[in-house]
Design a protein around this motif. Structure first.
Motif, PDB file in Angstrom:
ATOM      1  N   THR A   1       0.846  -1.188   0.000  1.00  0.00           N
ATOM      2  CA  THR A   1       0.000   0.000   0.000  1.00  0.00           C
ATOM      3  C   THR A   1       0.880   1.235   0.000  1.00  0.00           C
ATOM      4  O   THR A   1       2.075   1.169   0.301  1.00  0.00           O
ATOM      5  CB  THR A   1      -0.938   0.004   1.222  1.00  0.00           C
ATOM      6  OG1 THR A   1      -1.928   1.024   1.065  1.00  0.00           O
ATOM      7  CG2 THR A   1      -0.171   0.271   2.511  1.00  0.00           C
TER       8      THR A   1
ATOM      9  N   ALA B   1       1.362   5.226   1.425  1.00  0.00           N
ATOM     10  CA  ALA B   1       0.964   6.272   2.372  1.00  0.00           C
ATOM     11  C   ALA B   1       1.544   7.594   1.887  1.00  0.00           C
ATOM     12  O   ALA B   1       2.180   8.332   2.618  1.00  0.00           O
ATOM     13  CB  ALA B   1       1.461   5.941   3.782  1.00  0.00           C
TER      14      ALA B   1
ATOM     15  N   ALA C   1      -1.872   2.496   8.406  1.00  0.00           N
ATOM     16  CA  ALA C   1      -2.174   1.759   7.177  1.00  0.00           C
ATOM     17  C   ALA C   1      -2.529   0.311   7.471  1.00  0.00           C
ATOM     18  O   ALA C   1      -3.446  -0.257   6.868  1.00  0.00           O
ATOM     19  CB  ALA C   1      -0.975   1.835   6.230  1.00  0.00           C
TER      20      ALA C   1
ATOM     21  N   CYS D   1      -6.175  -0.571   8.509  1.00  0.00           N
ATOM     22  CA  CYS D   1      -7.288  -0.485   7.558  1.00  0.00           C
ATOM     23  C   CYS D   1      -7.914  -1.877   7.416  1.00  0.00           C
ATOM     24  O   CYS D   1      -7.199  -2.860   7.230  1.00  0.00           O
ATOM     25  CB  CYS D   1      -6.792   0.002   6.204  1.00  0.00           C
ATOM     26  SG  CYS D   1      -6.256   1.723   6.190  1.00  0.00           S
TER      27      CYS D   1
ATOM     28  N   VAL E   1       4.769  -0.899   2.846  1.00  0.00           N
ATOM     29  CA  VAL E   1       4.223   0.457   2.817  1.00  0.00           C
ATOM     30  C   VAL E   1       5.212   1.377   2.113  1.00  0.00           C
ATOM     31  O   VAL E   1       6.378   1.462   2.512  1.00  0.00           O
ATOM     32  CB  VAL E   1       3.946   0.999   4.232  1.00  0.00           C
ATOM     33  CG1 VAL E   1       3.328   2.388   4.162  1.00  0.00           C
ATOM     34  CG2 VAL E   1       3.040   0.050   5.005  1.00  0.00           C
TER      35      VAL E   1
END
Length: 284
Positions: A68, A70, A191, A194, A216
């Motif tokens: 993911t 950020a 994160a 989530c 991340v």
């Protein structure tokens, strides 16, 4: 699940991955995981699958990866806009102004902030802050309110008459800009928590024998001070308590056009790496 060596070797690889964060995750983990491991991109990912599977040299699935970003795109757009525009000229102003702004929009400042600042000057003000919204002058209150609502925290008399300069505040929130490894782990925890990421990394889904990697990507504008922290200091000195939400944490940042700095964390502690990232395609 066991994948054949032929299937492993036919993996689509870096060039076919479109998502820039997934591309970075593939690049980093392919270099830093044991050489006997192979990272394989999962397509499609519409049914709750992780982004990658990891196989050993016998084709056995030994891990999964969820990646993911950020990255604060508003902040990055702000940086690019201000680099392009620089000082803003406003003939309506008698003074020069220096504004502290979060993610400033030069067009709005040129079209509207000039009017607000001219109103303040008309009432003999050479600075403003949040408190200026609550004076006994409705025109001053309205002008200050417009500025504050657009993320312009305060301003004062400074610089060339008829000009506006911006002192940018990185990120989307006015948090204290303190460099600390905690700034990085705060972003990771936010994160990780989530629901979608927790579901994809669930030990119930994958079993206790599968490594569950959470990757991340951050950038220099990621709030609060995560990018500066990764650039200038070492990872935490104690292990990261993942509370079974994952087994491994990876945090990566493109330090410049060539170098990627990476922090890796698990129950044993943290390691730090700097790898040459010129093999990664440019971010779209």
């Amino acid at each position: 699940m066991i994948m054949s060596i032929m299937e492993l070797n036919s993996n689509i690889g870096l060039s076919m991955i479109k998502n820039p964060t997934e591309k970075l995750a593939y690049f980093v983990m392919s270099q830093l995981l044991p050489t006997s491991n192979r990272v394989v991109h999962v397509e499609p990912q519409s049914n709750g699958e992780p982004d990658f599977n990891v196989f050993d040299d016998h084709g056995r699935k030994v891990g999964i990866v969820e990646a993911t970003a950020a990255i604060h795109e508003k902040s990055m757009r702000s940086f690019k806009r201000m680099e392009k525009h620089g000082q803003i000229n406003c003939p309506k102003l008698e003074n020069g102004w220096l504004l502290m702004a979060h993610n400033p929009d030069p067009k709005w400042i040129s079209d509207h902030a000039c009017e607000c600042l001219a109103t303040l000057e008309k009432h003999d003000l050479t600075e403003f802050s949040n408190q200026t919204r609550f004076t006994n002058n409705p025109a001053v209150n309205a002008a200050a309110d417009k500025l504050i609502k657009k993320g312009i925290e305060n301003g004062g008399h400074s610089g060339t008459p008829g000009s506006i300069s911006i002192l940018r505040s990185s990120g989307e929130k006015p948090d204290d800009w303190v460099i600390s490894p905690d700034r990085v782990t705060e972003v990771v925890i936010q994160a990780l928590e989530c629901p979608d990421n927790l579901d994809k990394l669930s030990v119930t889904e994958h079993g206790a024998t599968i490594d569950r990697h959470f990757f991340v990507e951050i950038d220099k504008g990621t709030q609060p001070a995560a990018g500066d922290s990764m650039s200038h200091i070492d990872p935490p000195s104690i292990p990261f308590d993942l509370r079974a939400r994952a087994t491994h944490i990876w945090v990566a940042m493109r330090l410049d056009d060539i170098v990627v700095v990476v922090w890796c964390g698990n129950s044993a502690g943290w390691t730090q790496h700097k790898i040459m990232g010129n093999g990664i395609d440019e971010r779209a």
